[in-house]
Design an enzyme around this catalytic site. Structure first.
Site, PDB file in Angstrom:
ATOM      1  N   ASP A  50       0.806  -1.320  -0.069  1.00  0.00           N
ATOM      2  CA  ASP A  50       0.071  -0.057   0.165  1.00  0.00           C
ATOM      3  C   ASP A  50       0.577   1.298   0.022  1.00  0.00           C
ATOM      4  OD1 ASP A  50      -2.742   1.390   0.484  1.00  0.00           O
ATOM      5  OD2 ASP A  50      -1.471   2.062   2.100  1.00  0.00           O
ATOM      6  N   TYR A  55       3.431   9.713  -0.494  1.00  0.00           N
ATOM      7  CA  TYR A  55       4.528   8.803   0.281  1.00  0.00           C
ATOM      8  C   TYR A  55       5.888   9.013  -0.326  1.00  0.00           C
ATOM      9  CZ  TYR A  55       0.557   6.369   2.657  1.00  0.00           C
ATOM     10  OH  TYR A  55      -0.510   5.978   3.138  1.00  0.00           O
ATOM     11  N   LYS A  80      -2.404   6.147  -4.279  1.00  0.00           N
ATOM     12  CA  LYS A  80      -3.586   7.102  -3.951  1.00  0.00           C
ATOM     13  C   LYS A  80      -3.306   8.486  -4.291  1.00  0.00           C
ATOM     14  CE  LYS A  80      -3.312   5.027   0.490  1.00  0.00           C
ATOM     15  NZ  LYS A  80      -2.181   4.625   0.727  1.00  0.00           N
ATOM     16  N   HIS A 113      -7.238   9.664  -2.131  1.00  0.00           N
ATOM     17  CA  HIS A 113      -6.665   9.675  -0.841  1.00  0.00           C
ATOM     18  C   HIS A 113      -7.528  10.095   0.356  1.00  0.00           C
ATOM     19  CE1 HIS A 113      -2.212   9.163   1.032  1.00  0.00           C
ATOM     20  NE2 HIS A 113      -3.374   8.886   2.150  1.00  0.00           N
ATOM     21  N   SER A 144     -10.369   6.572  -0.230  1.00  0.00           N
ATOM     22  CA  SER A 144      -9.687   6.469   1.350  1.00  0.00           C
ATOM     23  C   SER A 144     -10.181   7.721   2.186  1.00  0.00           C
ATOM     24  CB  SER A 144      -8.210   6.675   1.300  1.00  0.00           C
ATOM     25  OG  SER A 144      -7.819   6.473   2.662  1.00  0.00           O
ATOM     26  N   GLN A 166     -10.518   2.932   2.140  1.00  0.00           N
ATOM     27  CA  GLN A 166      -9.566   2.762   3.558  1.00  0.00           C
ATOM     28  C   GLN A 166      -9.812   3.940   3.991  1.00  0.00           C
ATOM     29  OE1 GLN A 166      -4.734   3.449   3.399  1.00  0.00           O
ATOM     30  NE2 GLN A 166      -5.355   2.130   1.556  1.00  0.00           N
ATOM     31  N   LYS A 199       0.606   2.321  20.104  1.00  0.00           N
ATOM     32  CA  LYS A 199       0.026   2.421  21.440  1.00  0.00           C
ATOM     33  C   LYS A 199      -0.599   1.336  21.973  1.00  0.00           C
ATOM     34  CE  LYS A 199      -0.699   7.367  20.094  1.00  0.00           C
ATOM     35  NZ  LYS A 199      -1.615   8.465  20.047  1.00  0.00           N
ATOM     36  N   SER A 235       6.008  -1.151   9.115  1.00  0.00           N
ATOM     37  CA  SER A 235       7.284  -1.090   9.465  1.00  0.00           C
ATOM     38  C   SER A 235       8.354  -1.092   8.603  1.00  0.00           C
ATOM     39  CB  SER A 235       7.223  -2.459  10.580  1.00  0.00           C
ATOM     40  OG  SER A 235       8.474  -2.648  11.168  1.00  0.00           O
ATOM     41  N   ARG A 240       9.911  -6.976  12.523  1.00  0.00           N
ATOM     42  CA  ARG A 240       8.700  -6.622  12.973  1.00  0.00           C
ATOM     43  C   ARG A 240       7.698  -6.984  11.552  1.00  0.00           C
ATOM     44  NH1 ARG A 240       6.168  -6.437  17.210  1.00  0.00           N
ATOM     45  NH2 ARG A 240       7.613  -5.252  18.273  1.00  0.00           N
TER      46      ARG A 240
END
Length: 279
Positions: A50, A55, A80, A113, A144, A166, A199, A235, A240
């Site tokens: 994605d 980005y 997007k 987006h 999105s 999304q 979190k 990540s 991870r």
């Protein structure tokens, strides 16, 4: 009701476009040198990447796909277009620019987006994506961060509905009205921020993780899968990336799912921009 639990890393969902999409995606937000992490993800077994124009890593993603040895046809790639680039002509040009940056002949899924450009430009952008899809440049189209009113806007214009929406989605921010509308209209829901940006201090999440001898991220991604969503964990850390895909040898039971469902804080649970109410 929880989704069927017989899930694997190769599990897919069929979109309204007729194409299939892997249920587990790999996000590359804020990964400005994405080639190594995408190579690792593809080596682990992810087949869904994605990305987005904003980005600034479409070229890195394309490079990784070519270097991975995985056939292009086996990798589902999303990008997007963000609101400053919305509009009919600008979107048509943006699709071509993304194709060039990726080095691809087609893009599997292209999303608007966000809804922040206003009704007129949103619809113009959607028309451009339909045209690009019809020309074979895109296989499936979607949106999105769209709320119900934005989806209804497309419907009211007499245009086909998105194959995908999304949205930010995790136990703290479950966006139930949007999810319900999407399910009613055969729109697949992708979940960004599925691991709540790390979190993990909630004792409920910690307790369930301890019960299953898993880390909190795995519990959250598994929740998303069992609730019928398409999670997009991100990540840049190889360990991870691997652990976030190790989800298929345990199952959350109904008690686990119920406890996680009860964490919903509505809009107050969002950890990202979540512009689903934008005019």
């Amino acid at each position: 009701m929880a989704a069927a639990v017989a899930l694997t890393l190769s599990s897919t969902v069929r979109l309204s476009s007729g194409h299939t999409m892997p249920l587990l995606g790999f996000g590359v937000y804020q990964n400005y040198s994405a080639t190594p992490s995408v190579l690792e993800a593809l080596a682990v077994g992810y087949r869904h990447i994605d990305s987005a124009q904003a980005y600034r890593n479409e070229a890195d993603v394309g490079k990784a796909v070519r270097e991975s040895g995985v056939p292009r046809s086996d990798v589902f790639v999303t990008t997007k277009c963000l609101n400053p680039t919305h509009g009919y002509e600008s979107t048509l040009g943006g699709v071509d620019t993304s194709l060039t940056k990726f080095g691809f002949d087609y893009i599997d899924l292209f999303l608007i987006h966000d809804p922040m450009s206003g009704p007129e430009r949103r619809i113009a952008t959607w028309r451009a994506l339909i045209e690009s899809r019809d020309k074979g440049k895109i296989r499936s189209i979607g949106v999105s961060n769209y709320g119900v009113k934005h989806l209804q806007e497309i419907q009211s214009a007499g245009l086909e509905l998105p194959a995908v929406n999304q949205i930010e989605l995790h136990p703290y921010c479950q966006q139930k009205p949007i999810v319900a509308w999407c399910h009613e209209h055969n729109i697949v829901v992708q979940a960004y921020c599925p691991i709540i940006r790390g979190k993990f201090d909630d004792p409920v999440i910690g307790d369930i993780a301890k019960k299953h001898l898993r880390d909190p991220a795995q519990i959250l991604i598994r929740w998303s899968l069992q609730r019928g969503f398409v999670p997009l964990p991100k990540s840049a850390t190889p360990s991870r990336i691997r652990s976030n895909a190790q989800l298929y040898d345990f199952t959350l039971d109904e008690e686990d799912l119920g406890r996680l469902d009860a964490l919903d804080r509505g809009k107050d649970g969002a950890v990202s921009w979540n512009p689903v109410d934008h005019a």
